[in-house]
Design an enzyme around this catalytic site. Structure first.
Site, short mmCIF file in Angstrom:
data_model
loop_
_atom_site.label_atom_id
_atom_site.label_comp_id
_atom_site.label_asym_id
_atom_site.label_seq_id
_atom_site.Cartn_x
_atom_site.Cartn_y
_atom_site.Cartn_z
N GLU A 183 6.89 83.36 -27.47
CA GLU A 183 7.54 82.24 -28.35
C GLU A 183 8.99 82.30 -28.13
O GLU A 183 9.65 81.14 -28.39
CB GLU A 183 7.17 82.45 -29.76
CG GLU A 183 7.18 84.07 -30.41
CD GLU A 183 5.85 84.73 -30.03
OE1 GLU A 183 5.44 85.09 -31.12
OE2 GLU A 183 5.42 84.76 -28.67
N GLY A 185 0.92 85.15 -31.43
CA GLY A 185 0.17 85.48 -32.53
C GLY A 185 -1.08 86.35 -32.23
O GLY A 185 -1.39 87.28 -32.93
#
Length: 164
Positions: free
Chosen positions: A100, A77
Site C-alpha cells: 500500500e 490487509g
C-alpha cells in the site's frame, strides 16, 4: 470486502465460544490467501463496521490457536490478517508484502506494529517502506512464517493446528 470481514469476525467468535473447536485455520480460496483491500472501496462513503484492525486483534487474542494457510499472495490487509494469527504456514510459491505504500498509504490494521515484533525492525522497515513482496523462502528466514510446504498448504495448516 465487508462480507468477508463480517464472515471472518463471525467465524472467529463462533469458534472461540464452541468448546468442540480446538483450533482455527484461516485460508483463502482458489489458491490465494488475500490480496488485501480493494482500493476502490477507500473512496466510497464510510460504512458502519467492517474495520480490519479489530478483526486482526480478535484473531490475535483468540485463546485457541489460529493458523494462517498462505497460498498465492498475502498482501496488505491479507498479510495483516496473517500477522494476527499465532502460526503461519506458506506454500513455497507464496509471496507476502505490504504494497500500500506504493500508492501513498501505510498499513492500517496494525501491520506496522506486528511485523517489527515478528521479524525485527530493520527487515520490517524495509518491507513497510518499499512495498516489496517477499517470497516464502525469505519469509521463513525472516521468521514471518513458521513453515513452508510444497504440498497442500491447507492440509499442512490443519496438521499444525492439531499438533498445537
Amino acid at each position: 470486502s465487508l462480507a468477508v470481514l463480517q464472515a471472518l469476525e463471525d467465524g472467529l467468535k463462533k469458534a472461540d465460544t464452541d468448546p468442540s473447536v480446538k483450533a482455527v485455520m484461516i485460508c483463502g480460496e482458489n489458491g490465494k490467501f488475500s490480496a488485501g483491500a480493494d482500493i476502490r472501496g477507500f473512496s466510497s462513503p464510510k460504512r458502519h463496521g467492517g474495520a480490519l484492525g479489530p478483526i486482526v486483534s480478535l484473531i490475535e487474542s483468540s485463546e485457541k490457536p489460529v493458523v494462517a494457510a498462505i497460498e498465492g499472495v498475502a498482501l496488505g490487509g491479507g498479510l495483516e490478517v496473517a500477522l494476527g494469527c499465532h502460526y503461519r504456514i506458506a506454500h513455497v510459491k507464496a509471496r507476502m508484502g505490504l504494497p500500500e505504500v506504493t500508492i501513498g498509504l501505510l498499513p492500517g490494521a496494525e501491520g506496522t506494529q506486528r511485523l517489527p515484533r515478528l521479524i525485527g525492525v530493520p527487515a520490517a522497515l524495509d518491507m513497510i517502506t518499499t512495498g516489496k513482496h517477499i517470497p516464502a523462502t525469505e519469509a521463513l528466514k525472516l521468521g514471518l512464517v513458521d513453515e513452508i510446504v510444497e504440498e497442500n498448504t491447507i492440509e499442512a495448516a490443519i496438521r499444525l493446528a492439531n499438533k498445537v
